[in-house]
Scaffold this motif. Structure first.
Motif, short mmCIF file in Angstrom:
data_model
loop_
_atom_site.label_atom_id
_atom_site.label_comp_id
_atom_site.label_asym_id
_atom_site.label_seq_id
_atom_site.Cartn_x
_atom_site.Cartn_y
_atom_site.Cartn_z
N LYS A 171 0.82 -1.23 0.00
CA LYS A 171 0.00 0.00 0.00
C LYS A 171 0.85 1.27 0.00
CE LYS A 171 -3.99 -2.28 2.15
NZ LYS A 171 -3.76 -3.45 1.41
N ILE A 172 1.88 1.26 -0.85
CA ILE A 172 2.77 2.42 -0.99
C ILE A 172 2.35 3.18 -2.24
CG2 ILE A 172 5.16 3.15 -1.36
CD1 ILE A 172 5.93 0.50 0.19
N GLU A 173 2.04 4.44 -2.06
CA GLU A 173 1.55 5.26 -3.18
C GLU A 173 2.71 5.79 -4.01
OE1 GLU A 173 -1.22 8.27 -2.02
OE2 GLU A 173 -2.30 6.90 -0.70
N TYR A 174 2.45 5.93 -5.30
CA TYR A 174 3.47 6.42 -6.23
C TYR A 174 2.81 7.03 -7.46
CZ TYR A 174 2.28 1.90 -8.27
OH TYR A 174 1.60 0.83 -8.79
N ASP A 175 3.56 7.87 -8.13
CA ASP A 175 3.15 8.40 -9.43
C ASP A 175 3.89 7.58 -10.48
OD1 ASP A 175 1.51 10.51 -8.47
OD2 ASP A 175 3.30 11.68 -8.04
N ASP A 176 3.13 7.06 -11.42
CA ASP A 176 3.67 6.18 -12.45
C ASP A 176 4.14 7.01 -13.67
OD1 ASP A 176 4.27 3.72 -13.39
OD2 ASP A 176 2.24 3.19 -13.99
N ARG A 177 5.29 6.65 -14.21
CA ARG A 177 5.81 7.35 -15.39
C ARG A 177 6.41 6.33 -16.36
NH1 ARG A 177 10.26 12.12 -14.90
NH2 ARG A 177 10.88 12.30 -17.06
N HIS A 178 5.90 6.33 -17.57
CA HIS A 178 6.40 5.44 -18.62
C HIS A 178 7.75 5.97 -19.07
CE1 HIS A 178 6.66 3.24 -22.37
NE2 HIS A 178 5.47 2.66 -22.17
N ILE A 179 8.81 5.22 -18.81
CA ILE A 179 10.17 5.70 -19.00
C ILE A 179 10.56 5.89 -20.48
CG2 ILE A 179 11.41 3.50 -19.05
CD1 ILE A 179 13.33 4.88 -16.92
N VAL A 180 9.82 5.25 -21.39
CA VAL A 180 10.12 5.42 -22.81
C VAL A 180 9.31 6.58 -23.39
CG1 VAL A 180 10.07 4.31 -25.08
CG2 VAL A 180 10.77 3.01 -23.06
N GLU A 181 8.03 6.66 -23.04
CA GLU A 181 7.18 7.74 -23.54
C GLU A 181 7.55 9.08 -22.90
OE1 GLU A 181 3.17 6.52 -22.77
OE2 GLU A 181 3.27 4.90 -24.25
N ASP B 245 23.98 12.34 -21.67
CA ASP B 245 23.33 12.57 -22.97
C ASP B 245 22.71 11.27 -23.49
OD1 ASP B 245 23.88 15.30 -23.13
OD2 ASP B 245 25.74 15.01 -24.25
N TRP B 246 23.46 10.17 -23.37
CA TRP B 246 22.95 8.87 -23.83
C TRP B 246 21.75 8.45 -23.00
CZ3 TRP B 246 23.46 6.69 -28.24
CH2 TRP B 246 24.61 6.86 -29.01
N LEU B 247 21.88 8.52 -21.68
CA LEU B 247 20.78 8.10 -20.80
C LEU B 247 19.50 8.89 -21.06
CD1 LEU B 247 22.36 7.55 -17.26
CD2 LEU B 247 21.22 5.84 -18.69
N SER B 248 19.65 10.17 -21.30
CA SER B 248 18.47 11.01 -21.49
C SER B 248 17.93 10.93 -22.92
CB SER B 248 18.78 12.47 -21.13
OG SER B 248 19.79 12.99 -21.97
N SER B 249 18.62 10.20 -23.78
CA SER B 249 18.18 10.12 -25.18
C SER B 249 17.16 9.00 -25.41
CB SER B 249 19.38 9.89 -26.11
OG SER B 249 19.88 8.57 -25.96
N ASN B 250 17.17 7.98 -24.54
CA ASN B 250 16.29 6.84 -24.77
C ASN B 250 16.03 6.11 -23.45
OD1 ASN B 250 15.22 4.26 -25.47
ND2 ASN B 250 16.09 4.45 -27.52
N GLY B 251 14.77 6.04 -23.05
CA GLY B 251 14.40 5.40 -21.80
C GLY B 251 14.79 3.93 -21.71
N MET B 252 14.97 3.28 -22.87
CA MET B 252 15.35 1.87 -22.86
C MET B 252 16.80 1.68 -22.38
SD MET B 252 12.63 0.28 -23.52
CE MET B 252 12.94 -1.40 -24.04
N LEU B 253 17.58 2.75 -22.33
CA LEU B 253 18.95 2.66 -21.83
C LEU B 253 19.02 2.79 -20.31
CD1 LEU B 253 20.90 4.78 -24.48
CD2 LEU B 253 20.94 2.30 -24.19
N VAL B 254 17.92 3.23 -19.71
CA VAL B 254 17.90 3.48 -18.26
C VAL B 254 17.45 2.22 -17.52
CG1 VAL B 254 16.93 4.93 -16.43
CG2 VAL B 254 17.33 5.89 -18.71
N LYS B 255 18.22 1.86 -16.49
CA LYS B 255 17.85 0.70 -15.65
C LYS B 255 16.53 1.02 -14.95
CE LYS B 255 19.72 -2.47 -12.26
NZ LYS B 255 19.83 -3.67 -13.08
#
Length: 117
Positions: A23-33, A82-92
């Motif tokens: 029951k931990i609340e969070y805001d969801d964010r699609h890392i690719v979109e 720059d790489w990390l911020s270019s594509n969400g699929m690169l982010v763990k």
């Protein structure tokens, strides 16, 4: 708290289920979109006290296709951001950002220590 995830990622699904069951609340964010910005990543990395390489999804196809394992050591931190911020699929992921913490990936023990103490 911000929960950055890729919905098809099984680890993200497991982490989300864990949060919901506690029951931990969070805001969801699609890392690719909605990829994290360079500024956000800079803040989160500093807050996490972890090296930038921990923020790369080293098991991802894109990471391997781009041969970043060999390229990252020669890059500056700014270039890596720059790489990390270019594509969400690169982010763990999941990448969870709270007021006083940043969690990268899902390690149940680490999450218990963070949320259930």
């Amino acid at each position: 708290m911000l929960f950055n995830e890729y919905p098809k990622c099984s680890t993200c699904q497991k982490a989300k289920k864990w949060l919901d069951s506690h029951k931990i609340e969070y805001d969801d964010r699609h890392i690719v979109e909605n990829n994290p910005t360079k500024e956000e990543l800079k803040l989160w990395i500093a807050k996490s006290n972890k090296p930038i390489k921990k923020f790369f999804n080293t098991s991802g196809m894109l990471y391997r296709e781009m041969e970043l394992k060999d390229k990252l050591p020669q890059m500056t931190e700014d270039e890596q951001l720059d790489w990390l911020s270019s594509n969400g699929m690169l982010v763990k992921r999941p990448l969870v950002v709270g007021e006083n913490f940043v969690l990268v990936g899902f390690k149940e023990r680490e999450w218990e220590e963070t949320f259930l103490k």
